[in-house]
Design a protein around this motif. Structure first.
Motif, PDB file in Angstrom:
ATOM      1  N   VAL A 176       0.888  -1.157   0.000  1.00 10.51           N
ATOM      2  CA  VAL A 176       0.000   0.000   0.000  1.00 10.51           C
ATOM      3  C   VAL A 176       0.924   1.204   0.000  1.00 10.51           C
ATOM      4  O   VAL A 176       1.947   1.209   0.694  1.00 10.51           O
ATOM      5  N   GLU A 177       0.597   2.229  -0.793  1.00 14.47           N
ATOM      6  CA  GLU A 177       1.468   3.404  -0.888  1.00 14.47           C
ATOM      7  C   GLU A 177       1.558   4.153   0.437  1.00 14.47           C
ATOM      8  O   GLU A 177       0.633   4.141   1.237  1.00 14.47           O
ATOM      9  N   GLY A 178       2.681   4.830   0.622  1.00 13.74           N
ATOM     10  CA  GLY A 178       2.843   5.744   1.742  1.00 13.74           C
ATOM     11  C   GLY A 178       3.784   5.228   2.805  1.00 13.74           C
ATOM     12  O   GLY A 178       3.551   4.184   3.397  1.00 13.74           O
ATOM     13  N   ASP A 179       4.840   5.968   3.040  1.00 18.51           N
ATOM     14  CA  ASP A 179       5.811   5.628   4.070  1.00 18.51           C
ATOM     15  C   ASP A 179       5.496   6.454   5.316  1.00 18.51           C
ATOM     16  O   ASP A 179       6.215   7.389   5.661  1.00 18.51           O
ATOM     17  N   PHE A 180       4.390   6.122   5.953  1.00 11.18           N
ATOM     18  CA  PHE A 180       3.934   6.821   7.152  1.00 11.18           C
ATOM     19  C   PHE A 180       3.046   5.870   7.938  1.00 11.18           C
ATOM     20  O   PHE A 180       2.690   4.794   7.445  1.00 11.18           O
TER      21      PHE A 180
END
Length: 188
Positions: free
Chosen positions: A90-94
Motif C-alpha cells: 500500500v502506498e505511503g511511508d507513514f
C-alpha cells in the motif's frame, strides 16, 4: 494525453541511457529509477482534467495536488519472469490510519500502451476494504507501512486473491483507492 506520455518516455529513456524502442539495448527485465521529478514533461501529466477527476472522486479541496511524479519502474519484455508478489504494498511511508490525510487517491500514470501481459500494475481487487478493516482494528495507534503488507498477505490468502492487471493506452491515468494492495508485474 499521448503527447505528454511520449515526452515523458523520451526523458526517461535519456535519464536511464536506454532507447526504449530498441530491444538490443534491453539488458535487464526492469529498471527502477528511484527519483522524483517536479518539472516538465513530468508535471505536464498533472492536467486540469486529472485534477477535476480527483476532485470528483475525493471532493473539491479535500486533497492537495503534489506537483511531482516519481519512482519509475520500467519493464522490458523478453526475460524470464521474476518471482511474483515480492513487492505487494500500500502506498505511503507513514503510519496509516483510517482517516490518514496523506493520500487521497492512488494515481497510476501510464506513459506507454499496456496490453494484457505487458507489465501493467497488479491490483488485488477489494483489498482496499480489507486494508480499511485492518486500520480500523489498529486504532488509535494505526499501522506502519511495513506492518500492513504481511497482514494483508495473510488476510488475502485466507479469503482468496482476485488479481486485476492494469491495461491502458499511453496517456491514461488509473485512479484507484489509496489503500488498494498492488504490485509490479513482469512485461511478457
Amino acid at each position: 494525453g499521448s503527447d505528454v506520455a511520449a515526452a515523458v518516455r523520451r526523458e526517461l529513456a535519456r535519464r536511464i541511457g536506454v532507447d526504449l524502442d530498441d530491444p538490443a539495448q534491453w539488458s535487464q527485465p526492469r529498471v527502477w529509477l528511484q527519483e522524483v521529478f517536479s518539472e516538465p514533461p513530468f508535471t505536464d501529466a498533472l492536467t486540469d482534467r486529472f485534477v477535476a477527476a480527483v476532485d470528483q472522486l475525493v471532493g473539491v479541496r479535500r486533497w492537495r495536488l503534489e506537483r511531482y511524479l516519481g519512482w519509475w519502474l520500467i519493464t522490458f519484455p523478453g526475460f524470464d519472469d521474476p518471482p511474483y508478489g515480492g513487492d505487494w504494498h500500500v502506498e505511503g511511508d507513514f503510519v496509516h490510519h483510517v482517516w490518514s490525510p496523506e493520500q487521497a487517491i492512488l494515481p497510476l500514470f501510464c506513459f506507454s500502451d499496456v496490453e494484457p501481459g505487458g507489465g501493467g500494475t497488479l491490483l488485488a481487487a477489494g483489498s482496499h476494504r480489507v486494508a480499511a478493516r485492518m486500520l480500523w482494528e489498529s486504532e488509535p495507534t494505526g499501522l506502519a507501512s511495513d506492518d500492513i503488507w504481511p497482514e494483508m498477505n495473510r488476510r488475502l490468502d485466507a479469503i482468496g486473491w482476485e488479481i486485476v492487471e492494469v491495461t491502458a493506452q499511453a496517456g491514461d491515468v488509473v485512479l484507484a483507492h489509496p489503500l488498494v494492495f498492488h504490485s509490479s508485474n513482469p512485461n511478457h
